[in-house]
Design an enzyme around this catalytic site. Structure first.
Site, mmCIF file in Angstrom:
data_model
loop_
_atom_site.group_PDB
_atom_site.id
_atom_site.type_symbol
_atom_site.label_atom_id
_atom_site.label_comp_id
_atom_site.label_asym_id
_atom_site.label_seq_id
_atom_site.Cartn_x
_atom_site.Cartn_y
_atom_site.Cartn_z
ATOM 1 C CE LYS A 243 1.028 -0.691 -8.118
ATOM 2 N NZ LYS A 243 0.841 -1.877 -7.348
ATOM 3 N NE ARG B 174 -0.528 2.906 -2.766
ATOM 4 C CZ ARG B 174 0.548 2.169 -3.187
ATOM 5 N NH1 ARG B 174 1.316 2.477 -3.952
ATOM 6 N NH2 ARG B 174 0.733 0.968 -2.676
ATOM 7 N NE ARG C 157 6.947 -8.049 -3.284
ATOM 8 C CZ ARG C 157 6.061 -6.897 -3.492
ATOM 9 N NH1 ARG C 157 6.016 -6.298 -4.630
ATOM 10 N NH2 ARG C 157 5.470 -6.345 -2.653
ATOM 11 N NE ARG D 70 7.450 -4.292 -0.552
ATOM 12 C CZ ARG D 70 6.856 -3.567 -1.484
ATOM 13 N NH1 ARG D 70 7.325 -3.535 -2.810
ATOM 14 N NH2 ARG D 70 5.776 -2.998 -1.456
ATOM 15 N NE ARG E 242 1.207 -3.473 0.608
ATOM 16 C CZ ARG E 242 1.938 -4.480 0.166
ATOM 17 N NH1 ARG E 242 2.478 -5.492 0.720
ATOM 18 N NH2 ARG E 242 2.555 -4.188 -1.297
HETATM 19 P P1 AP5 Z 1 5.266 -6.799 -8.465
HETATM 20 O O1 AP5 Z 1 5.534 -6.476 -9.759
HETATM 21 O O2 AP5 Z 1 6.197 -6.613 -7.355
HETATM 22 O O3 AP5 Z 1 3.696 -6.230 -7.902
HETATM 23 P P2 AP5 Z 1 3.383 -4.682 -7.631
HETATM 24 O O4 AP5 Z 1 2.239 -4.404 -8.180
HETATM 25 O O5 AP5 Z 1 4.663 -3.521 -8.114
HETATM 26 O O6 AP5 Z 1 3.300 -4.868 -5.917
HETATM 27 P P3 AP5 Z 1 3.800 -3.774 -4.632
HETATM 28 O O7 AP5 Z 1 3.302 -4.582 -3.634
HETATM 29 O O8 AP5 Z 1 5.272 -3.332 -5.040
HETATM 30 O O9 AP5 Z 1 2.581 -2.520 -4.987
HETATM 31 P P4 AP5 Z 1 2.317 -1.743 -4.076
HETATM 32 O O10 AP5 Z 1 1.475 -0.764 -4.850
HETATM 33 O O11 AP5 Z 1 1.532 -2.315 -2.898
HETATM 34 O O12 AP5 Z 1 3.545 -1.320 -3.245
HETATM 35 P P5 AP5 Z 1 4.552 0.120 -3.411
HETATM 36 O O13 AP5 Z 1 5.770 -0.270 -3.375
HETATM 37 O O14 AP5 Z 1 3.946 0.789 -4.334
HETATM 38 O O15 AP5 Z 1 4.747 -8.358 -8.183
HETATM 39 C C1 AP5 Z 1 4.474 -9.104 -7.114
HETATM 40 C C2 AP5 Z 1 4.902 -10.438 -7.123
HETATM 41 O O16 AP5 Z 1 4.247 -11.361 -8.020
HETATM 42 C C3 AP5 Z 1 6.275 -10.605 -7.483
HETATM 43 O O17 AP5 Z 1 6.840 -11.813 -6.653
HETATM 44 C C4 AP5 Z 1 6.494 -10.985 -8.876
HETATM 45 O O18 AP5 Z 1 7.530 -11.944 -9.222
HETATM 46 C C5 AP5 Z 1 5.200 -11.588 -9.138
HETATM 47 N N1 AP5 Z 1 4.288 -11.563 -10.325
HETATM 48 C C6 AP5 Z 1 4.236 -10.222 -10.981
HETATM 49 N N2 AP5 Z 1 3.659 -10.416 -12.160
HETATM 50 C C7 AP5 Z 1 3.177 -11.625 -12.224
HETATM 51 C C8 AP5 Z 1 2.221 -12.673 -13.131
HETATM 52 N N3 AP5 Z 1 1.836 -12.055 -14.170
HETATM 53 N N4 AP5 Z 1 2.120 -14.049 -12.921
HETATM 54 C C9 AP5 Z 1 2.827 -14.353 -11.536
HETATM 55 N N5 AP5 Z 1 3.401 -13.698 -10.763
HETATM 56 C C10 AP5 Z 1 3.422 -12.479 -11.161
HETATM 57 O O19 AP5 Z 1 3.983 0.863 -1.763
HETATM 58 C C11 AP5 Z 1 4.730 0.230 -0.764
HETATM 59 C C12 AP5 Z 1 3.961 1.243 0.450
HETATM 60 O O20 AP5 Z 1 4.755 2.678 0.194
HETATM 61 C C13 AP5 Z 1 2.659 1.544 0.463
HETATM 62 O O21 AP5 Z 1 1.963 0.519 1.317
HETATM 63 C C14 AP5 Z 1 2.325 3.010 1.176
HETATM 64 O O22 AP5 Z 1 2.917 2.791 2.532
HETATM 65 C C15 AP5 Z 1 3.727 3.442 0.745
HETATM 66 N N6 AP5 Z 1 3.436 4.328 -0.568
HETATM 67 C C16 AP5 Z 1 4.017 3.840 -1.969
HETATM 68 N N7 AP5 Z 1 3.241 4.729 -2.947
HETATM 69 C C17 AP5 Z 1 2.369 5.667 -2.098
HETATM 70 C C18 AP5 Z 1 1.358 6.607 -2.449
HETATM 71 N N8 AP5 Z 1 1.310 7.112 -3.704
HETATM 72 N N9 AP5 Z 1 0.820 7.297 -1.717
HETATM 73 C C19 AP5 Z 1 0.882 6.783 -0.283
HETATM 74 N N10 AP5 Z 1 1.723 5.944 0.088
HETATM 75 C C20 AP5 Z 1 2.574 5.456 -0.952
#
Ligand code: AP5
Length: 214
Positions: A13, A88, A127, A158, A169
């Site tokens: 994402k 979410r 990552r 991270r 997660r």
């Molecule tokens: P990346 O693009 O970073 O993936 P992502 O989907 O953004 O992953 P996140 O881990 O950031 O998502 P998340 O939803 O768990 O975390 P968030 O920060 O929202 O890609 C991942 C890796 O793959 C990278 O190394 C990239 O280079 C590689 N990659 C990407 N595309 C690729 C491809 N096509 N092929 C190969 N490699 C690829 O949330 C973190 C925490 O915050 C949550 O656990 C929760 O505690 C809190 N939180 C955030 N939002 C909420 C909410 N709405 N409600 C409640 N708690 C929340």
């Protein structure tokens, strides 16, 4: 254009959001990024959120909905927005539907990045986040010295990318976030994308699907 970028942790994402922000000039609103910035600045919200985030558990809905409510009416969101990592839970989804109705903003579509859990675990263990430019990269793209390929800064895992936390997660995603997609299928245009492809192919598939909204 107003888009929700949906999908499992590690589905890509954040990677795709950066490209879409550049292409369409719309605000990239990532609840994870907002929360990490609050944690880094040791704000009250950050202190409240930190333990949830480190354990891979969701931050309470009222905190998240309050954040989104104030963010969607900021000036840079007037031209459109891209939601990343929100909603979410079903409570957040109903909150977004009510909020967009209240402020007169219509969601155009949801882009759902579909990916198998085993690929997520592999991607997230590789990552790395740069401590200098905050860019996200993969360990395989680091310089021979193990630093950031963009600015040479130090790279780190991270805290919630430890394998045990990633597994939790994924479980939270399956239990609390997947029901949101079913709700949205009856409400919005939900576009399914195969996120196991390479970054360029995923970007191209999204661009093609969104062209009707540009
Ligand atoms: P990346 O693009 O970073 O993936 P992502 O989907 O953004 O992953 P996140 O881990 O950031 O998502 P998340 O939803 O768990 O975390 P968030 O920060 O929202 O890609 C991942 C890796 O793959 C990278 O190394 C990239 O280079 C590689 N990659 C990407 N595309 C690729 C491809 N096509 N092929 C190969 N490699 C690829 O949330 C973190 C925490 O915050 C949550 O656990 C929760 O505690 C809190 N939180 C955030 N939002 C909420 C909410 N709405 N409600 C409640 N708690 C929340």
């Amino acid at each position: 254009m107003r888009i929700m970028l949906l999908g499992a942790p590690g589905s890509g994402k954040g990677t795709q959001a950066a490209l879409l922000k550049e292409k369409y000039g719309i605000a990239h609103i990532s609840t994870g990024d907002i929360l990490r910035s609050e944690v880094a600045r040791c704000t009250e919200l950050g202190r409240k959120a930190e333990s949830f985030m480190n354990s891979g558990t969701l931050v309470p809905d009222d905190v998240i909905l309050g954040m989104i409510e104030s963010r969607l009416v900021e000036p840079d969101a007037e031209r459109g927005w891209l939601l990343d990592g929100f909603p979410r839970t079903l409570v957040q989804a109903h909150g977004l539907i009510a909020l967009t109705e209240r402020i007169g903003q219509k969601v155009d579509a949801g882009v759902l990045l579909n990916i198998a859990p085993e690929i997520v675990v592999r991607r997230l263990s590789g990552r790395r986040v740069c401590g200098q430019c905050r860019g996200v990269t993969n360990v395989s793209e680091a310089t021979p010295e193990g630093t950031c390929p963009n600015c040479g800064g130090p790279l780190a895992l991270r805290s919630d990318d430890e394998p045990a936390v990633v597994r939790h997660r994924i479980q939270v995603f399956e239990e609390q976030t997947q029901p949101v997609f079913e709700l949205f299928r009856g409400q919005y245009d939900v576009i399914d994308i195969d996120a196991a492809q390479g970054q360029e192919q995923v970007a191209e598939a999204i661009r093609k699907a969104l062209s009707k909204y540009a």
